[in-house]
Enzyme design. Structure first.
Site, PDB file in Angstrom:
ATOM      1  CD  GLN A  13      -3.082   0.556   2.225  1.00  0.00           C
ATOM      2  OE1 GLN A  13      -3.142  -0.310   2.770  1.00  0.00           O
ATOM      3  NE2 GLN A  13      -3.821   1.880   2.500  1.00  0.00           N
ATOM      4  CG  LEU A  95      -2.239  -5.012  -0.223  1.00  0.00           C
ATOM      5  CD1 LEU A  95      -1.680  -5.025  -1.639  1.00  0.00           C
ATOM      6  CD2 LEU A  95      -3.146  -6.078   0.365  1.00  0.00           C
ATOM      7  NE  ARG A 119      -3.365  -7.410   5.697  1.00  0.00           N
ATOM      8  CZ  ARG A 119      -2.613  -6.639   5.325  1.00  0.00           C
ATOM      9  NH1 ARG A 119      -2.759  -5.696   4.340  1.00  0.00           N
ATOM     10  NH2 ARG A 119      -1.329  -6.453   5.771  1.00  0.00           N
ATOM     11  CG  HIS A 203       2.946  -3.623   9.234  1.00  0.00           C
ATOM     12  ND1 HIS A 203       2.572  -4.947   8.953  1.00  0.00           N
ATOM     13  CD2 HIS A 203       2.647  -2.914   8.110  1.00  0.00           C
ATOM     14  CE1 HIS A 203       2.020  -5.002   8.040  1.00  0.00           C
ATOM     15  NE2 HIS A 203       2.109  -3.888   7.152  1.00  0.00           N
TER      16      HIS A 203
END
Length: 320
Positions: A13, A95, A119, A203
């Protein structure tokens, strides 16, 4: 075995841009067929959003993830129809790991498109808008960055989110803590500290709720066997069993992306050529900064596709 050892890598992304995939779609039936498959699993007009935007919508995590995955997998299938050489590994940034798993056969394209759409929604909803942010730290070693994060913890959560390469590390967490860590990094000698235009602290442990929702979602997902080993972002080595796949992907949401370590692992296994498949050249630039002796190729439009096909054919013929 060919003299060049290949890895196919897939962007994450942030690489999305209106117009992505349009030229390949217009020129290649295999690309169009892949887009049609992905569209079956999505509640929005995939082609219109990828080709026309608007950028504000395309940048939304819920839409960016399936758009990037569909474009990468369609480009991969297009490349595959023109070559006979095979990679020894596949990998993707965040991703992009789902694109790699799909290309390797772990997920069907329809299955993966729906999965990353969910997600994206889990990630978007996990942290209230404006509570979290991310920042890129340039020119400072990771030990000093970690020290800055530890020192800023009094202002809130701040953690290392991405190890991109030795000169660029991304941190994420609560806004005040991230900004304090940025200042501390600059005091410790960082060349730059740039807050990123993202919708959340990806993350990091702040995405715990998204990880829980993803874990529940995976209970109804069937994983197929891979055709090419895929590198896990979480541990920077290949998946070993299908049984561990869902756990590694859940861990990925709340853990640092080990991109530099993943590339170093592939190089240690003899990989010397990386083909970035999808939109942009971000991962290629990372690879070059990790090891400038590596060859990087891209597949994002007809011109780059043709160049990559030609290069891979030369590798094959040179080995005969």
């Amino acid at each position: 075995m060919i003299s060049k050892r290949l890895a196919f890598i897939f962007p994450g992304q942030g690489s999305q841009v209106p117009g992505m995939g349009k030229a390949l779609y217009e020129e290649n039936s295999i690309f169009r067929e892949a887009f049609a498959q992905a569209q079956q699993a999505l509640p929005f007009d995939l082609k219109d959003l990828c080709f026309n935007g608007p950028k504000e919508t395309l940048d939304n995590t819920v839409y960016a993830q399936p758009c990037l995955l569909a474009t990468s997998v369609a480009a991969y299938r297009t490349l595959l129809s023109h070559i006979t050489v095979q990679p020894v590994f596949m990998a993707g940034l965040s991703l992009g790991e789902y694109s790699a798993l799909t290309a390797s056969g772990v997920f069907s394209l329809e299955q993966a498109a729906s999965l990353v759409h969910h997600r994206g929604r889990f990630m978007e909803n996990a942290v209230p808008q404006g509570k979290g942010t991310m920042a890129a730290i340039m020119g400072l070693d990771t030990a000093a960055i970690q020290e800055a994060c530890d020192q800023a913890i009094g202002s809130g959560i701040v953690e290392i989110a991405n190890y991109n390469y030795a000169g660029q590390t991304v941190i994420g967490g609560e806004v005040a803590a991230v900004r304090q860590a940025m200042e501390l990094c600059l005091e410790k000698g960082a060349k730059r500290a740039v807050e990123l235009a993202v919708s959340g602290p990806f993350h990091t442990s702040m995405l715990k709720e998204a990880a829980i929702q993803l874990e529940n979602y995976f209970k109804d997902v069937a994983f197929g066997p891979w055709t090419v080993p895929v590198i896990s972002n979480f541990r920077a080595t290949p998946y070993e069993t299908l049984e561990e796949a869902s756990n590694l992907l859940v861990q990925q949401v709340v853990s640092s992306v080990q991109w530099e370590q993943s590339v170093q692992y592939m190089i240690s296994q003899g990989v010397d050529t990386f083909v970035e498949i999808g939109t942009g050249k971000t991962l290629s630039s990372f690879v070059k900064r990790i090891d400038k002796t590596c060859t990087t190729l891209q597949v994002e439009d007809p011109a780059s596709l043709e160049k990559t096909i030609q290069c891979l054919e030369e590798y094959q013929h040179a080995d005969k």
